[in-house]
Design an enzyme around this catalytic site. Structure first.
Site, short mmCIF file in Angstrom:
data_model
loop_
_atom_site.label_atom_id
_atom_site.label_comp_id
_atom_site.label_asym_id
_atom_site.label_seq_id
_atom_site.Cartn_x
_atom_site.Cartn_y
_atom_site.Cartn_z
N CYS A 2 0.82 -1.21 0.00
CA CYS A 2 0.00 0.00 0.00
C CYS A 2 0.86 1.26 0.00
CB CYS A 2 -0.86 0.02 1.25
SG CYS A 2 -1.92 -1.40 1.40
N ARG A 28 4.99 0.33 -6.51
CA ARG A 28 5.09 -0.51 -5.31
C ARG A 28 4.11 -1.67 -5.36
NH1 ARG A 28 7.81 2.56 -1.29
NH2 ARG A 28 7.06 1.13 0.27
N TRP A 76 -2.92 -2.68 -1.61
CA TRP A 76 -2.47 -4.02 -1.99
C TRP A 76 -3.16 -4.94 -1.01
CZ3 TRP A 76 0.66 -7.98 0.10
CH2 TRP A 76 1.24 -8.85 -0.84
N ASN A 102 -1.65 1.83 5.92
CA ASN A 102 -0.74 0.80 5.40
C ASN A 102 -0.36 -0.10 6.57
OD1 ASN A 102 -0.68 2.33 3.10
ND2 ASN A 102 1.48 2.89 3.25
N GLY A 103 -0.26 -1.38 6.33
CA GLY A 103 0.18 -2.27 7.40
C GLY A 103 -0.91 -3.28 7.74
N GLU A 488 19.74 -16.07 -7.96
CA GLU A 488 19.21 -14.77 -8.40
C GLU A 488 18.67 -14.85 -9.83
OE1 GLU A 488 18.29 -12.21 -7.08
OE2 GLU A 488 18.30 -10.64 -8.59
N LYS A 492 14.85 -14.01 -10.71
CA LYS A 492 14.48 -12.96 -11.67
C LYS A 492 13.53 -13.50 -12.72
CE LYS A 492 15.38 -10.23 -10.22
NZ LYS A 492 15.86 -9.51 -9.07
N GLU A 495 9.99 -14.41 -11.23
CA GLU A 495 9.14 -13.32 -10.75
C GLU A 495 8.57 -12.47 -11.88
OE1 GLU A 495 10.96 -10.38 -8.14
OE2 GLU A 495 12.85 -10.56 -9.20
N HIS A 511 22.00 -34.71 -6.51
CA HIS A 511 21.27 -35.16 -5.32
C HIS A 511 19.77 -34.93 -5.45
CE1 HIS A 511 25.03 -35.90 -3.27
NE2 HIS A 511 25.46 -34.73 -3.69
N LYS A 608 6.84 -3.84 -4.52
CA LYS A 608 8.24 -3.43 -4.54
C LYS A 608 8.86 -3.48 -3.15
CE LYS A 608 12.08 -1.87 -6.18
NZ LYS A 608 12.96 -2.88 -6.79
C1 F6R Z 1 13.28 -9.39 -6.25
C2 F6R Z 1 13.11 -8.39 -5.22
C3 F6R Z 1 12.81 -8.84 -3.84
C4 F6R Z 1 13.53 -7.94 -2.81
C5 F6R Z 1 13.10 -8.29 -1.39
C6 F6R Z 1 13.83 -7.44 -0.37
O1 F6R Z 1 13.59 -8.81 -7.47
O2 F6R Z 1 13.19 -7.23 -5.48
O3 F6R Z 1 13.14 -10.17 -3.64
O4 F6R Z 1 14.91 -8.09 -2.98
O5 F6R Z 1 11.72 -8.10 -1.25
O6 F6R Z 1 13.57 -6.09 -0.56
P1 F6R Z 1 14.52 -4.98 0.03
O7 F6R Z 1 15.83 -5.11 -0.67
O8 F6R Z 1 13.85 -3.69 -0.24
O9 F6R Z 1 14.67 -5.28 1.49
#
Ligand code: F6R
Length: 613
Positions: A2, A28, A76, A102-103, A488, A492, A495, A511, A608
Site C-alpha cells: 500500500c 510498489r 495491496w 498501510n500495514g 538470483e 528474476k 518473478e 542429489h 516493490k
Molecule cells: C526481487 C526483489 C525482492 C527484494 C526483497 C527485499 O527482485 O526485489 O526479492 O529483494 O523483497 O527487498 P529490500 O531489498 O527492499 O529489502
C-alpha cells in the site's frame, strides 16, 4: 504494498498533486486506489478497484469535486479482496472523517466486534476500517483534538501501521498521521505541506523531507506540521536533504523501468566505487566503519530477503575469504522466529534496497537486542534500516522502480565486497597486495559492464531468449560465489515471466534436480576462471548426457564449447564475477518475460517494498 499520500494547501487544489503522488507509488504494487478531499467542512471520497485510471474516472463522475486538503491511497489487498468497498479511504463518524492505512492490524477482529456492539456499521472487510471508526470515536471523545484522538485510537490497536486521517472543518481541513512500522515522510513545499509513505512521491514538492520516527503523530496543516513523539512531547525532527531528482523515477525513452535500470548499472558501479578506494589503492574508505567497530567483529550475521539475500550470500563468500571472519546468512523472516543465538562480537549486516522491509527490520532489531552491533547496506537514505544502524554503506543506485531488483543488487554486491575488503584490512587478514589486486579489478567493472550492455550484446541475449522462451523449465547452476547468482537468475526469471525456474549449487544437482533434466529443460550454467570450473564442466557433461539444453554464461571457453548457447562474460577477479554474471541473466529474464507478454515492471502479486509480514 500500500501507499499513502496527503496534502494540506492554503489556496491551491490538491487533487492533481495527490494523483501525481499516487502515480509515483504505482511501482510498489496495488490493486485499487482512492482519494478523499476536503473543502471547508465538505468531505468527498472516490475509490475504485483497479488502476488509477479507474479512480480518475470516478472523480470525473463528481462534477463538484475539489478541495485544498486530501489523502490518497493505493491498496495491496491483505484483508478482503480488491474491490471498491475495500479500497481506502474509509469513512467514519457519520462520514465526518476519512482514513487511509498501510500495514496490518492484528487485533482487528475483537475491535470490530466491540465497535459493532456499539452500533457501528462496517462497509468493508478490511482491518483498516476498524482504525477509521476508532479514530472517529476518539475524535468525539477528545472534543475534536486530532492528535489526542489518533494517539488514543492507536493505543487500542496491535500491529504495524502508517496511517493518515483527513478531518474537514470550517476553519480549514487538517490531516493527522502516524507511523509504527511502515514509513511516513513529510515535506513543506509551495503553499502547503505534503506527506507520503515513500519519499519518491515528495520529490516534486521539496528538496528536503522529514522522516517520522516510530510512534510519532504529526498534525499537518497548510502553514506547517507539528510532530509529537511517542511520549506525546512536541519534537523537531531534522529535515534531510534528498539527493534524488524527480526525473530519476521516470523511465525516459526506455520501454520499461527494468530495462532502464539494467542499463544504469555501469554508472551505479562507478558511483559505488567513487571516493571509496583509498589513496594507496589498497584499502577502502567507508564512513562509519571505524577500526574500533571492525576489529571488534568476530562473526557476521547477514539478514535480508529475496534478491538482497542473494547479495548477502555473495557477501558471506567475500567476508570469509578476505577477512577470515565466519558469516551466517539468514532469511530475515526465519531468523526472527528461530530463537537465534547471537554471540558476543557479532555484527549484524542488514541488506535492503528499500530499507523498509518488515522482516529485515524486525530481524535486525532482534539481533540488536541480543547484543549485535548493526550495519546496513541500503539504497534509501533516511529509511528505517539506515536510521537504526550503527554504520551504513549507501548503495547510491538511485531510485529503483522496476519491481524486479537489478541495479540495486549489483550495487549491494559491490558494497558488500568493499566492506569485506575494509574488514579484512582492519583485521589484518588481507594483505595490501591482495586488496590492491581486487580493487584494481573492481575499477574495471563499470567499463566491463558497459561493454556487456551494448545494443549488439543486448540483441544477442534477446535472440537467445527467443530460442529458450518456450522451455518447460529452467535450472540455474553455479558453484562458489556464482551459486547465489544461480539463485538470483532463477528468481528474476520466475518473478517477471512466471515460468518455473530453480537455482542450485551445481554440486547438488545429482542429489535430486538431475531427475528434472530432459530435452525440454534449459540449464543455465554459470562459469568463470575459478578453480571450480573443471567441476562445473563435469556438471555440464552430466546435463548433456540426459538431453538437457545448456546455456553457458561466463568466461570458461571449455564450458562454452559444451553448450548450445553462450554468453561471454569478461574476466575479472573471481569474487567480482557475480557482478558481471548477473547482468546477462537480468536481460535474459527481461526478454523472456517480454516474449511472454508479462507486465515486466509490475509483475502479478508482487510489491516493490514488503512492509508487512
Ligand atoms: C526481487 C526483489 C525482492 C527484494 C526483497 C527485499 O527482485 O526485489 O526479492 O529483494 O523483497 O527487498 P529490500 O531489498 O527492499 O529489502
Amino acid at each position: 504494498m500500500c501507499g499513502i499520500v496527503g496534502a494540506v494547501r492554503s489556496a491551491a487544489p490538491v487533487t492533481a498533486g495527490l494523483l501525481e503522488g499516487l502515480r509515483v507509488l504505482e511501482y510498489r504494487g496495488y490493486d485499487s486506489a482512492g482519494l478523499a478531499t476536503a473543502e471547508g467542512s465538505t468531505l468527498r471520497v472516490a475509490k475504485r478497484e483497479g488502476r488509477l485510471a479507474n479512480l480518475e474516472a470516478a472523480i470525473a463522475e463528481q462534477p463538484d469535486w475539489g478541495g485544498h486538503a486530501g489523502i490518497g491511497h493505493t491498496r495491496w489487498a491483505t484483508h478482503g479482496p480488491p474491490s471498491d468497498l475495500n479500497s481506502h479511504p474509509h469513512l467514519a463518524g457519520g462520514g465526518g472523517v476519512a482514513l487511509v492505512h498501510n500495514g496490518i492490524l492484528e487485533n482487528h477482529e475483537p475491535l470490530r466486534r466491540e465497535l459493532e456492539a456499539e452500533g457501528v456499521t462496517f462497509r468493508s472487510q478490511t482491518d483498516s476500517e476498524v482504525l477509521a471508526h476508532l479514530f472517529a470515536k476518539e475524535l468525539a471523545a477528545a472534543h475534536g483534538d486530532p492528535v489526542r484522538a489518533l494517539r488514543a485510537a492507536l493505543g487500542r490497536v496491535e500491529g504495524s501501521y502508517a496511517c493518515a486521517a483527513l478531518i474537514p472543518g470550517g476553519g480549514g481541513a487538517r490531516v493527522v498521521c502516524s507511523r509504527n512500522g511502515p514509513p511516513l515522510v513529510l515535506a513543506r513545499g509551495g503553499d502547503g505541506c505534503w506527506l507520503a509513505s515513500d519519499l519518491l512521491a515528495l520529490l516534486p514538492h521539496a528538496p528536503e523531507v522529514v522522516f517520522l520516527e516510530e510512534g510519532d503523530v504529526a498534525l499537518v496543516e497548510a502553514e506547517g506540521f507539528t510532530i509529537h513523539d511517542a511520549g506525546g512531547e512536541v519534537v523537531e525532527r531534522a529535515p534531510k536533504a534528498v539527493d534524488w531528482q524527480p526525473g530519476d523515477s521516470s523511465k525516459g525513452q526506455w520501454p520499461h523501468h527494468m530495462l532502464k535500470e539494467i542499463h544504469e548499472q555501469p554508472g551505479v558501479l562507478a558511483r559505488g566505487l567513487a571516493n571509496r578506494i583509498g589513496p594507496a589503492r589498497d584499502d577502502v574508505a567507508l564512513e562509519g566503519f571505524t577500526d574500533e567497530l571492525l576489529t571488534s567483529v568476530e562473526r557476521v550475521q547477514v539478514l535480508a530477503c529475496g534478491t538482497a539475500l542473494h547479495a548477502g550470500m555473495v557477501a558471506a563468500y567475500a567476508i570469509e575469504q578476505l577477512a577470515r571472519v565466519p558469516v551466517d546468512v539468514d532469511f530475515a523472516s526465519e531468523f526472527r522466529y528461530r530463537e537465534p543465538v547471537v554471540q558476543g562480537g557479532t555484527l549484524s549486516l542488514a541488506i535492503s534496497q528499500s530499507g523498509e522491509t518488515a522482516d529485515t527490520l524486525a530481524a535486525t532489531r532482534l539481533a540488536q537486542q541480543l547484543g549485535a552491533r548493526v550495519a546496513a547496506i541500503c539504497n534509501v537514505q533516511g529509511s528505517s534500516q539506515v536510521r537504526e544502524a550503527d554504520a551504513v554503506v549507501l548503495t547510491q543506485a538511485g531510485p529503483e522502480i522496476g519491481v524486479a531488483s537489478t541495479k540495486a543488487f549489483t550495487a549491494q554486491v559491490l558494497a558488500a565486497i568493499l566492506l569485506a575488503v575494509r574488514l579484512g584490512r582492519a583485521k589484518g587478514a588481507l594483505s595490501a597486495d591482495a586488496a590492491g589486486e581486487l580493487l584494481g579489478a573492481a575499477r574495471q567493472l563499470p567499463s566491463q559492464a558497459e561493454g556487456m550492455l551494448t545494443t549488439a550484446a543486448r540483441e544477442a541475449i534477446a535472440e537467445i531468449a527467443r530460442r529458450h522462451a518456450a522451455a518447460k523449465g529452467f535450472l540455474f547452476l553455479g558453484r562458489g560465489v556464482s551459486f547465489p547468482i544461480a539463485l538470483e537468475g532463477a528468481l528474476k526469471l520466475k518473478e517477471i515471466s512466471y515460468v518455473h525456474a530453480e537455482g542450485y549449487a551445481a554440486g547438488e544437482m545429482k542429489h535430486g534436480p538431475i531427475a528434472l533434466i530432459d530435452p525440454g529443460m534449459t540449464i543455465v550454467c554459470l562459469n568463470g576462471s575459478s578453480p571450480l570450473s573443471e567441476k562445473m564442466r563435469s556438471n555440464v557433461e552430466q546435463v548433456r548426457a540426459r538431453g538437457g539444453v545448456v546455456l553457458s554464461v561466463g568466461s570458461d571457453p571449455e564450458t562454452h564449447a559444451l553448450a548450445s548457447d553462450v554468453v561471454e562474460v569478461p574476466e575479472t577477479h573471481p569474487l567480482l564475477a557475480p557482478i558481471l554474471q548477473v547482468i546477462p541473466l537480468q536481460l535474459f529474464s527481461y526478454f523472456v518475460a517480454d516474449l511472454r507478454g508479462c507486465d515486466i515492471d509490475k509483475p502479478r502479486n508482487l510489491a516493490k517494498s514488503v512492509t508487512v509480514e
